[in-house]
Design a protein around this motif. Structure first.
Motif, PDB file in Angstrom:
ATOM      1  N   ASP A  77       1.219  -1.218  -0.224  1.00  0.00           N
ATOM      2  CA  ASP A  77       0.169  -0.229   0.358  1.00  0.00           C
ATOM      3  C   ASP A  77       0.359   1.334   1.103  1.00  0.00           C
ATOM      4  N   ASN A 105       2.218   1.512  -3.661  1.00  0.00           N
ATOM      5  CA  ASN A 105       1.405   2.750  -4.483  1.00  0.00           C
ATOM      6  C   ASN A 105       1.030   3.981  -4.057  1.00  0.00           C
ATOM      7  N   TRP A 106       0.594   3.962  -2.721  1.00  0.00           N
ATOM      8  CA  TRP A 106       0.006   5.675  -1.690  1.00  0.00           C
ATOM      9  C   TRP A 106       1.484   6.223  -3.471  1.00  0.00           C
ATOM     10  N   MET A 133       3.009   6.376  -5.419  1.00  0.00           N
ATOM     11  CA  MET A 133       3.209   5.956  -6.438  1.00  0.00           C
ATOM     12  C   MET A 133       2.115   7.354  -6.993  1.00  0.00           C
ATOM     13  N   GLU A 134       0.894   6.959  -6.665  1.00  0.00           N
ATOM     14  CA  GLU A 134       0.067   8.170  -6.677  1.00  0.00           C
ATOM     15  C   GLU A 134      -0.272   9.390  -6.477  1.00  0.00           C
ATOM     16  N   PRO A 145       0.798  13.323  -6.655  1.00  0.00           N
ATOM     17  CA  PRO A 145       1.021  13.779  -8.188  1.00  0.00           C
ATOM     18  C   PRO A 145       2.113  14.532  -8.612  1.00  0.00           C
ATOM     19  N   ASP A 159       7.384  11.537  -9.496  1.00  0.00           N
ATOM     20  CA  ASP A 159       7.346  10.556 -10.704  1.00  0.00           C
ATOM     21  C   ASP A 159       8.641  10.233 -11.101  1.00  0.00           C
TER      22      ASP A 159
END
Length: 64
Positions: free
Chosen positions: A29, A32-33, A35-36, A38, A41
């Motif tokens: 998690d 994933n968080w 990479m999410e 904004p 990069d």
């Protein structure tokens, strides 16, 4: 942001997930968080367990 921007990531995670105790977040998690976010990069393949541990530790420190 890149994976090495540990403190910036921790700050953004604390703002994005204010009700979450970072001690309870599993690394899947957490990855994933990150990479999410904004401003994030970077190549997902450059992330390892040590980086996730450092992010989690910085997030915990951010809340203290």
């Amino acid at each position: 942001m890149m994976w090495t921007d540990i403190h910036d990531i921790a700050l953004e995670l604390s703002e994005a997930h204010p009700d979450v105790d970072p001690l309870t977040v599993n690394f899947v998690d957490l990855r994933n968080w990150v990479m999410e976010l904004p401003d994030f990069d970077d190549d997902p393949g450059r992330c390892g367990e040590k980086i996730l541990e450092a992010i989690q530790a910085a997030w915990i420190e951010e809340l203290e």
